[in-house]
Design a protein around this motif. Structure first.
Motif, short mmCIF file in Angstrom:
data_model
loop_
_atom_site.label_atom_id
_atom_site.label_comp_id
_atom_site.label_asym_id
_atom_site.label_seq_id
_atom_site.Cartn_x
_atom_site.Cartn_y
_atom_site.Cartn_z
N GLY C 256 0.82 -1.22 0.00
CA GLY C 256 0.00 0.00 0.00
C GLY C 256 0.85 1.26 0.00
N THR C 257 0.36 2.27 0.69
CA THR C 257 1.04 3.56 0.75
C THR C 257 2.50 3.42 1.16
N THR C 258 2.76 2.58 2.16
CA THR C 258 4.11 2.44 2.67
C THR C 258 5.08 2.00 1.58
N ALA C 259 4.58 1.15 0.68
CA ALA C 259 5.44 0.66 -0.40
C ALA C 259 5.90 1.80 -1.30
N ARG C 260 5.06 2.82 -1.43
CA ARG C 260 5.45 3.96 -2.27
C ARG C 260 6.61 4.71 -1.63
N ILE C 261 6.53 4.88 -0.31
CA ILE C 261 7.60 5.59 0.38
C ILE C 261 8.89 4.78 0.23
N VAL C 262 8.75 3.46 0.39
CA VAL C 262 9.92 2.60 0.29
C VAL C 262 10.53 2.68 -1.11
N LYS C 263 9.71 2.74 -2.13
CA LYS C 263 10.23 2.86 -3.49
C LYS C 263 11.10 4.11 -3.64
N THR C 264 10.58 5.20 -3.13
CA THR C 264 11.33 6.45 -3.20
C THR C 264 12.66 6.29 -2.46
N ALA C 265 12.61 5.67 -1.28
CA ALA C 265 13.83 5.48 -0.50
C ALA C 265 14.81 4.59 -1.26
N ILE C 266 14.30 3.54 -1.88
CA ILE C 266 15.18 2.62 -2.62
C ILE C 266 15.84 3.35 -3.80
N ASP C 267 15.08 4.19 -4.48
CA ASP C 267 15.65 4.95 -5.59
C ASP C 267 16.86 5.76 -5.13
N VAL C 268 16.71 6.37 -3.98
CA VAL C 268 17.81 7.20 -3.44
C VAL C 268 19.01 6.31 -3.10
N LEU C 269 18.75 5.20 -2.43
CA LEU C 269 19.85 4.33 -1.99
C LEU C 269 20.51 3.62 -3.16
N ARG C 270 19.72 3.31 -4.17
CA ARG C 270 20.28 2.70 -5.38
C ARG C 270 21.30 3.64 -6.03
N ALA C 271 20.96 4.93 -5.99
CA ALA C 271 21.86 5.92 -6.57
C ALA C 271 23.18 5.95 -5.80
N GLU C 272 23.13 5.50 -4.55
CA GLU C 272 24.36 5.42 -3.75
C GLU C 272 25.04 4.07 -3.93
N GLY C 273 24.44 3.23 -4.76
CA GLY C 273 25.07 1.94 -5.06
C GLY C 273 24.58 0.77 -4.24
N MET C 274 23.56 0.97 -3.43
CA MET C 274 23.07 -0.14 -2.61
C MET C 274 22.05 -0.95 -3.40
N LYS C 275 22.27 -2.26 -3.41
CA LYS C 275 21.36 -3.11 -4.18
C LYS C 275 20.20 -3.56 -3.29
N ILE C 276 19.18 -2.76 -3.32
CA ILE C 276 17.99 -3.05 -2.53
C ILE C 276 16.79 -3.18 -3.46
N GLY C 277 15.95 -4.17 -3.22
CA GLY C 277 14.73 -4.34 -4.00
C GLY C 277 13.52 -4.26 -3.09
#
Lengths: 249, 183, 357
Positions: C256-277
């Protein structure tokens, strides 16, 4: 040979589970006869309550829904609103309608749902074994009022027909009794009229039927008829409380 | 492209509507958009605010702590949101209702007399929210002016007189916004 | 069709109509009263039925009655109101009636607050009412998904003769997003004459009933329900995998809503090179157990990180699904507070470091 008495077509052949002298069987029969006479068997949907008459769906040969305790008027509202062509009625006892289902009956009546309600008032809870009902008479002994109903602590019996009659919405409200052949004939007329109002799409219709419960009252069947007459009739007067004709004058 | 715009003001200042117009304009440009209201007790006369997220990608979090654009239509909104503008972002202040200047040097601040624009052109301050919409577009350039003009035209299509006045107010706000951002 | 900008709550109403549902019974409750307000105006235009009930108890029983008559019907409410619907939910499951319930969850317990929450997860997935039953629970994350799942929920409820619940939160009901009402195809209701109480014309009478006096018959029915839920788990499990194709070291789990926040967070961390799905369950019941269990067995997965707006309700399902083969971390906000991207980023960063990914 001429048939002078037979099972209504709208009833099944199943033998009822009701106790000797119980008037549920009579009330069932009145409803079934009216359904037959109006020729509406193939478009009638009944709603069974929680209580002794929960198994009415076993005895009536029409479509039936079993309803949660007290909720039959809401369930019936759901069916009638989406299928106004169906004849929809609830059959409810006093614990079901006058206690746990108070909100549902009042609001269904007030909305003017075009349904028919058959209300069995026998002044006691039958199915659960003779506990006090909202309609139990002052001083009447039940398993939860072993010293007799104390109006000082639990209030007086609820007169549902009178209560519904205070609503401004046009409706048919009548109280009849099943304690004598004469009264049963009158009750049949009331049931028939109630269904006729629905058939004509006129209004909400409500028939209260004073009934006996010899087993839980601890009185013989004939004694029960007498007890009803002497104790219930003075408190629950019979008659027509409201008609849509009067309301719409 | 990602723009997160928070619009805040008194309940009744039309700030939620302003946000909706902005969101619809973005939708008209085929951008992804989310309009998120504050809801609850604030609805009754207190501070009302909404956030509009405009992006060229699906909108992830519609919850935004530090929007890059904030519109403060009254003083309580300014007090609440001034610290939240993202560094490098834009703070648009309705100077008709407050004489205030942020000490922050990491943001662009723009003073627009929104109520005054509305009063000058319509006789009442009721269209201050339209003035600020124009100013927002003018100062930020997040959407072409025409897209906003089109939405306003559509919204007031049934009231030609009101439309005419509001388009003038929108234009005036826009011009002042462009100018203020330059200075 | 062009996209419309629409509030979630109103989109629920319109989607129901597009799904062929013309009956709605409800009692107002924040933050989703706009569903009733929208349909009070819209249903009469399309010949539909809306009754504002005297309570959620009555509203849900009206749904029971209308569903029994073989029409598509739905109701919507928010947490305290859904508690009052527990009775009808149990009866409808026991009577095998199809219908759609919408719970726009707000923070509890008690009167709680009106802001977004996910604290009704257990109530929804375990069945709010009495008896051994489940609703199918679907949790959309955007207004478009809300529309799509509303349209799909009706045929799903008819496929299983079991109610389906759409579970969202105050945010998804109150926010506006662009929606396309034609993004999924509506399906017609199939045959109802064999079970619905529509008047016994030219057929034997039908009964809608959940009373079994014979315990052996009731047990047989309980087994039938269990088989039904098993079939759901085999045929109708829904989930989304976000950035999980490149062997991520950490898998966030949120819905739900929380997954959207997590997606945004993952996008940021991916840009730092962290492999999170992100693994996002959409059907909360049936829960995507098999799929998560598979992930938990993969060598490259070092941990799972659950983000919820509750004290950890889905968390239990994630632990169960993954057999805790890998550490399961947890972050939550409660009381109506939606986790913001920054704190979610902090949490996932720490999780990433903690699990040695």
């Amino acid at each position: 040979m001429k048939t002078i008495f037979e099972r209504p077509d709208s009833m099944t052949e199943k033998v009822t589970h009701y106790c000797p002298g119980c008037t549920h069987g009579v009330a069932h029969r009145l409803v079934a006869e009216v359904v037959d006479e109006l020729g509406i068997k193939d478009r009638t949907v009944g709603f069974a309550p929680v209580g002794c008459s929960v198994l009415i769906y076993e005895y009536m040969d029409t479509d039936y829904q079993q309803a949660a305790h007290g909720r039959a008027p809401a369930c019936a509202t759901g069916t009638k609103r989406v299928r106004p062509d169906l004849m929809v009625y609830t059959y409810q006892g006093d614990g079901d309608l006058a206690s746990i289902g108070t909100a549902e009956i009042i609001h269904a009546a007030n909305r003017g749902e075009k349904i028919t309600v058959v209300f069995i008032n026998n002044a006691i809870y039958g199915m659960t074994g003779g506990q006090m009902a909202p309609t139990t008479m002052p001083g009447q002994r039940t398993t939860t009022s072993p010293m007799g109903r104390d109006t000082g602590s639990v209030g007086f019996p609820v007169r549902v027909s009178e209560m519904l009659s205070t609503l401004a919405t046009p409706m048919y409200v009548v109280r009849a009794s099943l304690h004598s052949p004469y009264n049963i004939i009158q009750a049949k007329k009331a049931v028939r009229k109630a269904f006729q109002y629905q058939l004509d799409g006129t209004c909400f219709s409500f028939v209260e039927l004073l009934s006996t419960c010899p087993t839980n009252w601890g009185i013989t069947p004939t004694g029960s008829n007498k007890w009803l007459e002497e104790n219930m009739l003075p408190y629950y007067p019979l008659g027509v409380f409201r008609t849509p004709e009067d309301d719409l004058k | 492209m990602l723009n997160e715009v928070t619009l805040a003001g008194f309940g009744g200042q039309g700030i939620m509507t302003t946000g909706k117009f902005l969101a619809e304009a973005a939708l008209g440009k085929d951008l992804e958009v989310a309009w998120v209201p504050s809801y609850g007790p604030e609805m009754r006369g207190g501070t009302a605010y909404c956030t509009v997220v405009v992006s060229d990608r699906p909108v992830g979090s519609p919850i935004v702590n530090n929007p890059n654009i904030i519109v403060a239509m009254n003083r309580p909104s300014y007090d609440k949101f001034e610290p939240m503008v993202k560094s490098g972002g834009l703070l648009l202040i309705n100077s008709s209702l407050m004489d205030v200047k942020s000490d922050r040097t990491d943001i662009i601040q723009v003073q627009i007399p929104c109520n005054q624009i509305s009063i000058d052109l319509s006789g009442t301050g009721r269209s201050a929210n339209i003035a600020v919409l124009g100013a927002l577009i003018g100062a930020s350039g997040i959407l072409p002016y025409e897209t906003i003009e089109e939405v306003v035209t559509r919204k007031f299509a049934k009231k030609p007189k009101v439309l005419d006045i509001n388009l003038k107010i929108l234009r005036k706000g826009y011009e002042l916004g462009v100018e203020a951002a330059k200075g | 069709m062009a996209k419309l900008l629409m509030k979630g709550a109103e989109a629920i109403g319109e989607a129901a109509i597009r799904a062929g549902c013309l009956a709605y019974f409800a009692y107002p409750i924040t933050p989703q009263s706009e569903v009733a307000e929208y349909l009070a105006k819209r249903l009469p235009e399309v010949g539909g039925t809306f009754v504002q009930a005297e309570s959620e108890v009555a509203a849900s029983q009206m749904v029971y009655g209308a569903a029994g008559a073989g029409v598509r019907v739905f109701t919507s409410s928010s947490s305290p109101g859904v508690s009052l619907m527990a009775e009808a939910m149990s009866y409808m499951s026991g009577s095998e009636l199809p219908a759609v319930f919408v719970n726009i969850v707000r923070a509890g317990p008690g009167l709680g607050g009106i802001l977004p929450s996910q604290s009704d997860y257990n109530q929804a997935t375990r069945g709010a009412g009495h008896g051994d039953y489940h609703f199918m629970i679907l949790a959309p994350a955007t207004v478009q998904e809300l529309v799509d799942w509303m349209i799909k929920a009706f045929p799903l409820s008819e496929k299983y003769m079991n109610p389906v619940m759409i579970m969202g939160d105050g945010l998804i009901a109150q926010m506006m997003e662009p929606v396309d009402f034609d993004s999924v195809k509506a399906e017609d209701i199939i045959e109802v004459e064999s079970w619905a109480t529509t008047g016994a014309k030219g057929r034997k009478r039908n009964l809608i009933n959940s009373l079994f006096l014979d315990p052996l018959k009731l047990e047989e029915f309980n087994h039938k329900l269990a088989a039904k839920y098993q079939r759901m788990a085999e045929e109708d499990v829904y989930y989304e995998k976000y950035l999980m194709d490149d062997e991520p070291a950490l898998i966030a789990v949120a819905y739900g809503t929380t997954a959207r926040i997590v997606k945004t967070a993952i996008d940021v961390l991916r840009a730092e090179g962290m492999k999170i799905g992100l693994f996002r369950p959409i059907s909360l019941f049936p829960f995507p157990k098999v799929e998560l269990r598979e992930e938990s067995a993969k060598d490259h997965v070092r941990g799972f990180s659950v983000v919820e707006m509750s004290n950890g309700q889905m968390l239990d399902d994630v632990k169960w699904a993954t057999l805790e083969r890998k550490p399961v971390g947890f972050f939550s906000r409660n009381g109506g507070i939606v986790p913001n991207p920054e704190e979610t980023i902090d949490f996932l960063r720490k999780e990433y470091e903690r699990t040695g990914a």
